[in-house]
Design a protein around this motif. Structure first.
Motif, PDB file in Angstrom:
ATOM      1  N   ALA A  69       2.954  -7.503   0.365  1.00  0.00           N
ATOM      2  CA  ALA A  69       2.435  -6.863   0.839  1.00  0.00           C
ATOM      3  C   ALA A  69       1.322  -6.295  -0.061  1.00  0.00           C
ATOM      4  O   ALA A  69       0.065  -5.694   0.270  1.00  0.00           O
ATOM      5  N   LEU A  70       1.581  -6.172  -1.396  1.00  0.00           N
ATOM      6  CA  LEU A  70       0.245  -6.115  -2.246  1.00  0.00           C
ATOM      7  C   LEU A  70      -0.794  -6.874  -2.266  1.00  0.00           C
ATOM      8  O   LEU A  70      -1.827  -6.252  -2.274  1.00  0.00           O
ATOM      9  N   ALA A  71      -0.464  -8.271  -1.846  1.00  0.00           N
ATOM     10  CA  ALA A  71      -1.472  -9.068  -1.895  1.00  0.00           C
ATOM     11  C   ALA A  71      -2.325  -8.827  -0.517  1.00  0.00           C
ATOM     12  O   ALA A  71      -3.321  -8.978  -0.482  1.00  0.00           O
ATOM     13  N   CYS A  72      -1.756  -8.207   0.532  1.00  0.00           N
ATOM     14  CA  CYS A  72      -2.146  -7.845   1.723  1.00  0.00           C
ATOM     15  C   CYS A  72      -3.076  -6.731   1.458  1.00  0.00           C
ATOM     16  O   CYS A  72      -4.200  -6.600   1.961  1.00  0.00           O
ATOM     17  N   LEU A  73      -2.664  -5.803   0.566  1.00  0.00           N
ATOM     18  CA  LEU A  73      -3.620  -4.602   0.576  1.00  0.00           C
ATOM     19  C   LEU A  73      -4.749  -4.999  -0.311  1.00  0.00           C
ATOM     20  O   LEU A  73      -5.795  -4.358  -0.241  1.00  0.00           O
TER      21      LEU A  73
END
Length: 203
Positions: A69-73
């Motif tokens: 999710a962090l990489a998506c953000l």
């Protein structure tokens, strides 16, 4: 001083005393919402490596979900896809059904942003079905935000508005405001402007 530095000593002290996965994820999430992606990534990656070295497999799917999710953000699609896939495999192996459902979001999000429309819609709809069965309305935010972005990208503004307005209403009721993890309000505003619903866009 930067938000990450201000929290750093607190997080380090907590990790030394209780070493809780949830503690590190929570603080890393706070860093991410402040756009301090490098520090959030460093801490969550270190947490993953530490647990893996100790052979503690059970918490790894949740850590991988967070990192995806962090990489998506941060818009790092390849990394996000790899982390989500690894998390899904581990979640299946360890019987973490809830985490597998949570991982539908980064998988759908990445697919939507790299142009894999069929996969994105299928995963988002699967997530929507799971969220509808949940007792927490906030679970709907993730699949609705992906569906809204996908329909907006495809030019289906009416469908996009339906998903994004529903997400916005849920977010408002839950006091979920940006900056946060799910930054869909910009998509909603642009959708409403293109639909010439300028009054709604202003609000």
């Amino acid at each position: 001083r930067p938000f990450g530095q201000a929290l750093g000593s607190v997080v380090d002290r907590l990790d030394e005393t209780v070493a809780l996965v949830r503690t590190t994820i929570t603080f890393s999430g706070m860093l991410a919402t402040a756009d301090e992606f490098a520090e959030a990534g460093r801490r969550s990656s270190a947490l993953h490596d530490n647990r893996a070295r100790q052979g503690l497999v059970q918490p790894l799917p949740e850590v991988l979900r967070f990192r995806a999710a962090l990489a998506c953000l941060a818009g790092v699609w390849g990394l996000a896809a790899g982390l989500a896939e690894a998390g899904d495999e581990l979640a299946e192996q360890t019987g973490r059904l809830g985490t597998r459902q949570d991982l539908l979001y980064p998988r759908a999000f990445v697919a939507a942003h790299v142009g894999d429309q069929e996969t994105a819609r299928a995963l988002a709809l699967e997530g929507l079905v799971a969220a509808e069965a949940s007792d927490n309305p906030r679970d709907l935010l993730r699949p609705l935000s992906v569906l809204g972005f996908l329909d907006f990208s495809l030019g289906d503004l009416v469908s996009a508005a339906a998903s994004l307005e529903r997400a916005a209403a849920i977010a408002s009721a839950a006091c979920y405001v940006e900056p946060n993890w799910l930054r869909f309000h910009g998509d909603l505003v642009e959708t409403l402007i293109r639909l010439r619903r300028l009054g709604d866009a202003d609000t």
